[in-house]
Design a protein around this motif. Structure first.
Motif, short mmCIF file in Angstrom:
data_model
loop_
_atom_site.label_atom_id
_atom_site.label_comp_id
_atom_site.label_asym_id
_atom_site.label_seq_id
_atom_site.Cartn_x
_atom_site.Cartn_y
_atom_site.Cartn_z
N THR A 38 0.81 -1.21 0.00
CA THR A 38 0.00 0.00 0.00
C THR A 38 0.85 1.27 0.00
N GLY A 39 2.14 1.16 0.31
CA GLY A 39 3.01 2.33 0.28
C GLY A 39 3.92 2.38 -0.92
N ALA A 40 3.72 1.51 -1.89
CA ALA A 40 4.64 1.43 -3.02
C ALA A 40 4.68 2.73 -3.82
N HIS A 41 3.52 3.36 -4.00
CA HIS A 41 3.50 4.61 -4.77
C HIS A 41 4.27 5.71 -4.03
N ALA A 42 4.05 5.80 -2.72
CA ALA A 42 4.75 6.84 -1.95
C ALA A 42 6.25 6.60 -1.91
N ALA A 43 6.66 5.33 -1.99
CA ALA A 43 8.08 4.98 -1.90
C ALA A 43 8.74 4.80 -3.27
N ARG A 44 8.05 5.24 -4.31
CA ARG A 44 8.55 4.95 -5.67
C ARG A 44 9.91 5.59 -5.95
N ASP A 45 10.24 6.69 -5.27
CA ASP A 45 11.55 7.32 -5.46
C ASP A 45 12.63 6.72 -4.58
N LEU A 46 12.21 5.89 -3.60
CA LEU A 46 13.16 5.38 -2.61
C LEU A 46 13.39 3.88 -2.73
N GLY A 47 12.33 3.15 -3.04
CA GLY A 47 12.49 1.72 -3.27
C GLY A 47 12.39 0.86 -2.04
#
Length: 357
Positions: free
Chosen positions: A39-48
């Motif tokens: 569920t946090g993949a979009h928010a973490a897209r710049d961090l991985g």
């Protein structure tokens, strides 16, 4: 180590600490924070990977999600959970011990955490803490000998999002350790001149450790004159333990009322008992008052050998100084320990049956 007591905290013991969350759904060593989808993949897209990719889970309409499925011997020591307030009476929390198909714990998630009315109220007890804004915590000891399964059923027709963490240890469980049970019942409304059953048909040995009541008053005036009664072992028509009134059982007195000059009803939350929630839509003693109350029998567990039944009366006042039987909305959650992995329980909570009206 005794619950709420720091004695023994310095001891080194032969157990392994584990934790399950959406970031580590199996609790295995070295597996936390490795998710690449969530569920946090979009928010973490710049961090991985490793940057909060999976902080929560989604549970679809009518679905049941397994929060934890733990193999081996050990003990759950802490559960933290949060979800939107709309879901507090839509989600049913269950726990199964040692492969038993019948749940030992079965209650709406809000009621299990002393929050039955779908509104936040601070709870500061030893086994349950509810913190701003809807952070549910419980510290009930939950031992198991071969398996522990914890699930959430979504009884609504909408998708829900849940954040959670379950902390536990793996190792040998002490001989004589019993299993935690929690049962929910509701009388809505309570039939005339009857009592609300909190617990019934439970076989021992075991000990009763807590009561939470979400009490909705359907008439005007004071509502808490009723006695709480515990029928132990061979008791039939009359109980061994009979209290003096509902507010007395929960540690208060004189209607919980400080008087109009000091605000009337007084909310309180202490380690073992409290009334953290008072909803006054129409004033102090007008109709539709709602209350949330708990008492945890930690220093004073109620022990039974063969059987246990618990009920509470609903009584107000009528003219001439006479008691008035009430027909209120009473939902109770009973907490107890039993040597059995499951025992007699009521029908499972349903969406309509849990609904806050």
């Amino acid at each position: 180590m005794t619950l709420g007591n720091l004695t023994g905290i310095s001891a080194v013991v032969a157990v392994e600490t584990r934790s399950i969350s959406a970031e580590n759904p199996t609790g295995e060593p070295g597996q936390g924070g490795r998710r690449t989808e969530g569920t946090g993949a979009h928010a973490a897209r710049d961090l991985g990977q490793g940057w909060k990719v999976s902080p929560s889970i989604e549970i679809g309409p009518g679905e049941t999600a397994a929060l934890a499925d733990i193999a081996g011997s050990g003990c759950i020591t802490h559960v933290w959970l949060t979800t939107h307030t709309d879901n507090w009476r839509r989600l049913v929390l269950r726990a199964h011990w040692d492969g038993d198909e019948a749940p030992a714990v079965e209650a709406p998630v809000g009621d299990f955490f002393c929050s039955g009315w779908g509104r936040f109220a601070q709870v500061s007890s030893l086994p349950v803490a509810v913190n701003p804004n809807g952070g549910f915590n419980c510290y009930w000891e939950m031992p198991f000998r071969s398996q522990a399964t914890v699930t959430l059923e979504n009884t609504s027709d909408e998708k829900v999002v849940v954040y959670f963490q379950i902390d536990y240890w793996l190792g040998e469980v002490a001989a004589g350790s019993a299993y935690l049970h929690a049962q929910w019942r509701r009388s809505n409304p309570l039939p005339a001149k009857t009592v609300h059953t909190v617990l019934d048909g439970v076989e021992g040995p075991g000990h009763y450790v807590g009561t939470y009541l979400a009490w909705g008053v359907n008439s005007s005036g004071w509502w808490g004159e009723g006695e709480v009664k515990f029928y132990l072992d061979d008791d039939e028509d009359f109980p061994t333990i009979c209290g003096t009134g509902t507010e007395d059982y929960f540690g208060g007195a004189w209607n919980f009322d400080l008087g109009p000059e000091r605000g009337g009803y007084a909310e309180f939350s202490t380690p073992y008992l409290g009334m953290p929630q008072v909803i006054r839509p129409d004033g102090q003693y007008a109709s539709q008052q709602r209350f949330g109350m708990y008492r945890f029998h930690l220093p004073d567990p109620i022990r039974f050998r063969t059987r246990l039944r618990v009920d509470v009366q609903a009584l107000g006042w009528r003219s001439g100084g006479r008691y008035l039987p009430l027909q209120d909305d009473i939902a109770s959650t009973a907490f107890f320990y039993s040597t059995r992995t499951s025992t007699t329980r009521p029908e499972a909570p349903t969406h309509d049956g849990m609904e806050i009206c």
